[in-house]
Motif scaffolding. Sequence first.
Motif, short mmCIF file in Angstrom:
data_model
loop_
_atom_site.label_atom_id
_atom_site.label_comp_id
_atom_site.label_asym_id
_atom_site.label_seq_id
_atom_site.Cartn_x
_atom_site.Cartn_y
_atom_site.Cartn_z
N GLU A 1 0.84 -1.19 0.00
CA GLU A 1 0.00 0.00 0.00
C GLU A 1 0.88 1.25 0.00
OE1 GLU A 1 -2.55 2.36 -0.44
OE2 GLU A 1 -3.74 0.64 0.29
N ASP A 2 0.59 2.19 -0.91
CA ASP A 2 1.38 3.42 -0.97
C ASP A 2 0.86 4.49 -0.01
OD1 ASP A 2 -0.93 3.71 -2.51
OD2 ASP A 2 -0.03 5.27 -3.77
N SER A 3 -0.37 4.30 0.50
CA SER A 3 -0.97 5.29 1.40
C SER A 3 -0.83 4.86 2.86
CB SER A 3 -2.46 5.51 1.05
OG SER A 3 -3.09 6.29 2.04
N GLU A 4 -0.07 5.62 3.63
CA GLU A 4 0.08 5.32 5.04
C GLU A 4 -1.26 5.41 5.76
OE1 GLU A 4 1.84 4.12 8.43
OE2 GLU A 4 3.01 4.46 6.60
N ALA B 1 -3.12 -6.20 -0.73
CA ALA B 1 -2.45 -5.28 -1.65
C ALA B 1 -3.42 -4.35 -2.36
CB ALA B 1 -1.65 -6.07 -2.69
N ASP B 2 -3.03 -3.08 -2.44
CA ASP B 2 -3.72 -2.14 -3.33
C ASP B 2 -3.38 -2.58 -4.77
OD1 ASP B 2 -5.11 -0.08 -4.34
OD2 ASP B 2 -3.83 1.51 -3.53
N HIS B 3 -4.28 -2.24 -5.69
CA HIS B 3 -4.01 -2.69 -7.06
C HIS B 3 -3.05 -1.76 -7.79
CE1 HIS B 3 -4.39 -4.24 -11.06
NE2 HIS B 3 -4.84 -3.05 -11.50
N SER B 4 -3.32 -0.49 -7.72
CA SER B 4 -2.55 0.45 -8.54
C SER B 4 -1.88 1.50 -7.66
CB SER B 4 -3.48 1.12 -9.55
OG SER B 4 -2.74 2.00 -10.38
N MET B 5 -0.53 1.53 -7.74
CA MET B 5 0.28 2.51 -7.02
C MET B 5 1.21 3.19 -8.02
SD MET B 5 1.05 -0.01 -3.77
CE MET B 5 0.89 -1.43 -4.84
N SER C 1 2.30 -2.37 -8.61
CA SER C 1 0.91 -2.82 -8.77
C SER C 1 0.73 -4.18 -8.13
CB SER C 1 0.54 -2.89 -10.25
OG SER C 1 1.21 -3.99 -10.86
N SER C 2 -0.52 -4.60 -8.00
CA SER C 2 -0.81 -5.93 -7.42
C SER C 2 -0.21 -7.04 -8.30
CB SER C 2 -2.31 -6.12 -7.24
OG SER C 2 -2.97 -6.07 -8.49
N ILE C 3 -0.20 -6.82 -9.61
CA ILE C 3 0.39 -7.82 -10.52
C ILE C 3 1.89 -7.93 -10.26
CG2 ILE C 3 0.78 -8.46 -12.92
CD1 ILE C 3 -2.15 -8.58 -12.07
N ASP C 4 2.56 -6.78 -10.06
CA ASP C 4 3.99 -6.79 -9.73
C ASP C 4 4.22 -7.50 -8.40
OD1 ASP C 4 4.56 -5.33 -12.03
OD2 ASP C 4 4.29 -3.41 -10.98
N ALA C 5 3.35 -7.24 -7.43
CA ALA C 5 3.48 -7.86 -6.11
C ALA C 5 3.32 -9.38 -6.19
CB ALA C 5 2.46 -7.26 -5.15
N SER D 1 -8.75 -2.77 -3.07
CA SER D 1 -8.48 -1.59 -3.89
C SER D 1 -9.77 -0.90 -4.32
CB SER D 1 -7.68 -2.00 -5.14
OG SER D 1 -7.35 -0.89 -5.94
N ASN D 2 -9.61 0.33 -4.76
CA ASN D 2 -10.76 1.04 -5.32
C ASN D 2 -11.18 0.36 -6.62
OD1 ASN D 2 -10.98 3.03 -3.29
ND2 ASN D 2 -9.24 4.16 -4.19
N ALA D 3 -12.25 0.85 -7.18
CA ALA D 3 -12.85 0.22 -8.35
C ALA D 3 -11.84 0.07 -9.49
CB ALA D 3 -14.03 1.04 -8.84
#
Length: 570
Positions: A7-10, A52-56, A60-64, A81-83
């Motif tokens: 997650e990129d958001s603390e 995991a969040d999807h998009s940072m 990304s979740s795929i990278d993770a 993750s959001n929509a």
Amino acid sequence: MKVLMVEDSEDDACLLCAELTNAGNDLTYKRVDCDLQMQAALEESDWDIIIADHSMPSFSSIDALDVLKKSGKDIPFIIYSNAISEQMIVSALSHGAHDYIFKGNFSRLLPSIVRELKNADIRRAKQQADNHIYQLAYFDELTGLPKRNLFCEKSSLMLPGLMDSRNVTTLAATYSIYMNHLMRINNTYGYAVGDTLIQQLAYRLSDCVEDNCILSRIGGSKFAFFKSNMNDHCEIQKFADRIMESVISPFIVDSLEFYVALSIGISVFPDDGNDASTLLGNAESARSLAKKSYENNCKYYIKEMGEASSKRLVLETSLRKAVERGELLLQYQPVIDLKTRKFIAAEALVRWNHPEFGLLPPDKFIPLADETGLIIRIGEWVLYQACKQAKTWHDASYGPMSVLVNVSAVQLGQPQLKDHVANVLNKTGLHPACLELEITESVLMQDAESSVNTLHELKEMGIKIAVDDFGTGYSSLAYLKRFPIDILKIDRTFIRDLSIDSDSLAIVTAITALAKSLNLIIVAEGVETKEQLDYLCNKKCDRAQGFLFSKPLNTDDLASFLRPSKVVVK
């Protein structure tokens, strides 16, 4: 619960942490937002779940998921993750994600976490079970060495690399190794001692393992080596010598000292086989021959061994069913009292009426039965049938003649021998004094201490003990006095040569005098001429058997000998 948050958001991470804690979880978590951080987190600790969040911005979740796959760890992975598009959700799930939850829908997230943690436990339990099954299937429990199947698999993988581009083949060798006398050690000192000895032998053999080399415990006291990239036969022999040298010093188990003797069979690639199973089978054939020769001996495979082994396998397979099929039969050779010249006993001799090879004498299948352990079953059958027949003779008022039954080395080494004999006598009703158990001199001396104890137990039951083939073994007079023996049987080779060999004459005279001094009954085997009989009578020999009186007979043909007034030879 240990949670790795991608997650990129603390703020979002802290909010999720608060929600999970409020739900009653004892939470430990770490937040990462790039591949290097995630890789470090996976290496430094074990995690229960990854959220995991999807998009940072840079991850990304795929990278993770790719980082998780590279780590080799099985950790539930939930995208929170959001929509995102349905196509992206399907792509993530097919990539290895276990679920997708819309960020903020905590009531949906919590059951998903519980479900995936439970699924992960099931997968781990299954993996542990699979690993355990694999260990049991491919590795020996006592020594940890590969079993036969894994040995052949690994050997097979090494064989194709032994031929180079110039079509020049490098040699390889399979060594079949047998530790002698394990059964005797188990019977005398217990299986715990035998198991420890096997473990110590495995440890010493492991010291011989080099590059391009595989060691296996085939089973029991049998081991095998496969060694590739051998330059010549000299190198093959040197490795065999090294194996032999590994057991020179004694083995110590519970303050007991054991000197181990090995028999080794060797087959060489490509001359003796092109696949691992053939090489191992041929090495085992050579090892069987080495075992019969002398201890600490190795033999190389030759083609004739394979042909003999094939016939041996046919016989072994048939022998396993011979008792059930009623193919075994007993013949009885009369034993004559030389004072009265009357029939007083009969030796039970087993024959095998083989459906393909015809009527086989004992020397054609009893050694095979000894090697395979089938002698136990056959010996039990022979003892019961012989005692039953003797009781039938007694009930028919033919007199209290005895029946003689041979006991092999394998049978003598069985702790339950006394109980089995007692059970047979009880079932058949035969008086113990009418049973004579014959043990060859060489069998007695294989394990003298154990033999003495077993024979004393049988003697206390009232059974008579006979030493068969006396004069061919290596017993000393001191040992002979210790054994509770009633009868000495002079081997037929000395009787046969009485009239032509002064040494045989001297041996028979000495054995007869020895038996008389120890108050033993003396029996001459293989008497075929009147001249031999007259000499034996002159030396006060007590009993005799042989073709002069009768060949071994079926029960019905023996009837003429059973008349109490019958005088066999005048």
